[in-house]
Design a protein around this motif. Structure first.
Motif, PDB file in Angstrom:
ATOM      1  N   ASN A  96     -54.153 -22.682  32.933  1.00  0.00           N
ATOM      2  CA  ASN A  96     -55.226 -21.688  32.945  1.00  0.00           C
ATOM      3  C   ASN A  96     -54.976 -20.582  33.963  1.00  0.00           C
ATOM      4  N   ASP A  97     -53.832 -20.640  34.617  1.00  0.00           N
ATOM      5  CA  ASP A  97     -53.577 -19.675  35.681  1.00  0.00           C
ATOM      6  C   ASP A  97     -53.309 -18.275  35.124  1.00  0.00           C
ATOM      7  N   ASP A 101     -51.610 -16.035  40.287  1.00  0.00           N
ATOM      8  CA  ASP A 101     -52.044 -17.354  40.739  1.00  0.00           C
ATOM      9  C   ASP A 101     -50.818 -18.152  41.187  1.00  0.00           C
ATOM     10  N   ASP A 137     -54.467 -12.848  26.062  1.00  0.00           N
ATOM     11  CA  ASP A 137     -55.619 -13.526  26.673  1.00  0.00           C
ATOM     12  C   ASP A 137     -55.670 -13.277  28.173  1.00  0.00           C
ATOM     13  N   GLU A 138     -54.509 -13.398  28.799  1.00  0.00           N
ATOM     14  CA  GLU A 138     -54.458 -13.226  30.261  1.00  0.00           C
ATOM     15  C   GLU A 138     -54.865 -11.801  30.645  1.00  0.00           C
ATOM     16  N   GLU A 141     -58.504 -11.432  30.219  1.00  0.00           N
ATOM     17  CA  GLU A 141     -59.247 -12.173  31.239  1.00  0.00           C
ATOM     18  C   GLU A 141     -59.243 -11.417  32.567  1.00  0.00           C
TER      19      GLU A 141
ATOM     20  N   ARG B 155     -61.702 -24.740  39.663  1.00  0.00           N
ATOM     21  CA  ARG B 155     -62.298 -23.848  40.646  1.00  0.00           C
ATOM     22  C   ARG B 155     -63.458 -23.089  40.021  1.00  0.00           C
ATOM     23  N   ARG B 165     -64.525 -16.006  28.679  1.00  0.00           N
ATOM     24  CA  ARG B 165     -63.699 -16.034  27.467  1.00  0.00           C
ATOM     25  C   ARG B 165     -64.426 -16.793  26.346  1.00  0.00           C
ATOM     26  N   ARG B 168     -67.246 -14.728  24.869  1.00  0.00           N
ATOM     27  CA  ARG B 168     -66.691 -13.628  24.092  1.00  0.00           C
ATOM     28  C   ARG B 168     -66.149 -14.133  22.748  1.00  0.00           C
TER      29      ARG B 168
END
Lengths: 311, 182
Positions: A96-97, A101, A137-138, A141, B155, B165, B168
């Protein structure tokens, strides 16, 4: 729900809460039955004795036996086990980083390993495509979090797309179909990029994807020419020497906005003319890396003209 | 300083009936709602809650008293049950057609509002389990990011991004489903 298209996420969430938040009231009869069952179970469990499980572990080390085994072997095994376990944990934790990160590089490396372990061109193409979507996606985000995505994110996105197309080129008979599948996936993702916002970063992302879409259209229209141009493109690409050979990693600095290895240095990958064919399209051909973990993004090199992959 | 919840837990640990009843009354409904949103079936949600409270009793019997946060502990039991359920069914994407929420009888004749609710529910069940979890907890149950982070072991910042996300994606899915229905 059409009117929702103009509302923001918070308003949508509020409406979501109003609409389905109170819809799930439990049948009062079942509540009473459940409670009675729970309290009955509590009485039964309280009366039952806790099963005494025989000890499964040694309470003491048998040192005399331990001496028979070479300590070096034990230490090696412990170290290997630790590496495997910590590596797996790090890979899982990294998924998920975001760029910047601590474990983001682990995420990229794990993707590269998956690519390296995949032999079938079609599977490889799908994998490349899914990694390209991850980059989208990244970027989205980061935009949502108010951060500016680094240039490397766009470069990686384009690189994964190019690799996917390169794998499609290996499916010569099915090239048009493969390109069409990439195109459809890309088009669906473009639709998902918010259109009502005025954020220039989002506009840039959409433009990047749309440029690739136009380029794919040309490949679908004339696959033979598409492949030939891809091959010739490498031979004539004016700045192919800028792409250095495989690198061992990506510096932390590259994650920062403003990194100089801009994707526009990549042949045919600039924001301008979509018809320009990238020169590193054919997998296995010159300049095509073995994976993306090593940061083999063409044009990402040190700019000194050295290229270990150059023919 | 011992909190009111810790006192309750201490009594529950010795199987005090009043304490157990209070825990059940306090948490059965939110836990049920959570399970229902993720499972999409009344019956499955009932089974889940029943089994989860039984697991809680067994944990108490073995001396595994939850630490400070009873709510997070109970939600974790429920969530583990849900994850086990999907694993047992060997469904890779978790959302086989038969696992979609039970269709309401006469949905086509129902009012538009009900159709919208149905669309949202169906769209919710096309999200990943992580996304559903965070949407239900944050947007429907109103949990703060920090509590969700504690529950799912991430976190608070990651929870915020995941929630963004998820909501959305849910909006987009709703739009797509709405478009198909038109």
């Amino acid at each position: 729900m059409n009117k929702k298209t103009k509302m923001n996420h918070d308003q949508f969430a509020e409406q979501l809460r109003e609409m389905i938040g109170d819809q799930s009231s439990r049948d009062p009869v079942l509540v009473q039955e459940g409670k009675a069952r729970f309290l009955t179970q509590a009485k039964l469990i309280q009366k039952s004795t806790v099963t005494q499980i025989p000890p499964q572990r040694h309470s003491k080390w048998n040192l005399s036996r331990l001496k028979e085994v070479k300590m070096g072997t034990i230490i090696t095994l412990i170290v290997l086990l630790g590496l495997v376990l910590s590596g797996t944990t790090a890979v899982q934790a990294s998924q998920n980083d975001l760029p910047g990160d601590p474990l983001y590089q682990v995420k990229l490396i794990s993707e590269g390993v998956r690519l390296d372990l995949t032999m079938d061109p079609e599977e490889k193409m799908n994998l490349d495509l899914s990694f390209a979507l991850r980059r989208v996606d990244e970027i989205e985000e980061m935009i949502e979090l108010g951060l500016e995505p680094p240039e490397m994110s766009y470069a990686r996105l384009e690189n994964s797309l190019m690799h996917a197309v390169g794998q499609a080129a290996l499916l010569e008979d099915d090239l048009p179909g493969a390109l069409l599948r990439i195109r459809q996936t890309l088009q669906e993702r473009i639709r998902e990029v918010e259109s009502e916002t005025e954020n220039p970063l989002q506009t840039r992302l959409r433009t990047t994807l749309q440029t690739r879409l136009s380029w794919l259209d040309e490949g679908i229209a004339d696959p033979e020419r598409f492949i030939n141009e891809a091959r010739i493109g490498w031979e004539t690409a004016p700045n192919r020497g800028e792409a250095s050979g495989p690198q061992t990693g990506i510096d932390e600095d590259e994650e920062k906005p403003g990194f100089e290895a801009r994707p526009t240095e990549i042949p045919g990958m600039g924001p301008g003319v979509p018809t320009q064919t990238p020169g590193y399209l054919i997998p296995g051909g010159p300049g095509y890396g073995t994976g993306e973990t090593g940061g083999q993004i063409p044009g990402e090199g040190n700019g000194n003209g050295n290229n270990s992959n150059k023919p | 300083m011992i909190t009111e919840e810790q006192k309750l837990l201490q009594k529950a640990a010795i199987f005090d009936e009043a304490a157990l009843a209070e825990i059940y009354d306090r948490y059965q409904n939110p836990l049920y709602r959570y399970a229902l949103h993720l499972l999409g079936s009344d019956q499955l949600a009932e089974d889940c809650i029943s089994d989860s409270f039984l697991r809680f009793l067994k944990a108490l019997r073995q001396g595994n008293i939850p630490g400070e946060n009873l709510r997070a502990y109970l939600y974790r039991i429920v969530h583990n049950w849900i994850v086990d359920h999907y694993r047992k069914k060997c469904i890779d994407d978790h959302f086989d057609e038969k696992d979609l929420p039970d269709e309401q009888p006469g949905i086509e004749d129902s009012v538009i509002a009900n159709m919208e609710i149905e669309i949202i529910r169906q769209a919710l069940h096309t999200l990943t389990l992580d996304q559903q979890q965070v949407i239900v907890l944050k947007y429907i149950e109103g949990w703060p990011n920090e509590d969700i982070a504690l529950l799912i072991g991430k976190r608070a910042g990651a929870v915020k991004a995941l929630a963004h996300r998820a909501i959305r994606t849910l909006r987009k899915k709703c739009r797509n489903m709405e478009w198909k229905n038109e």
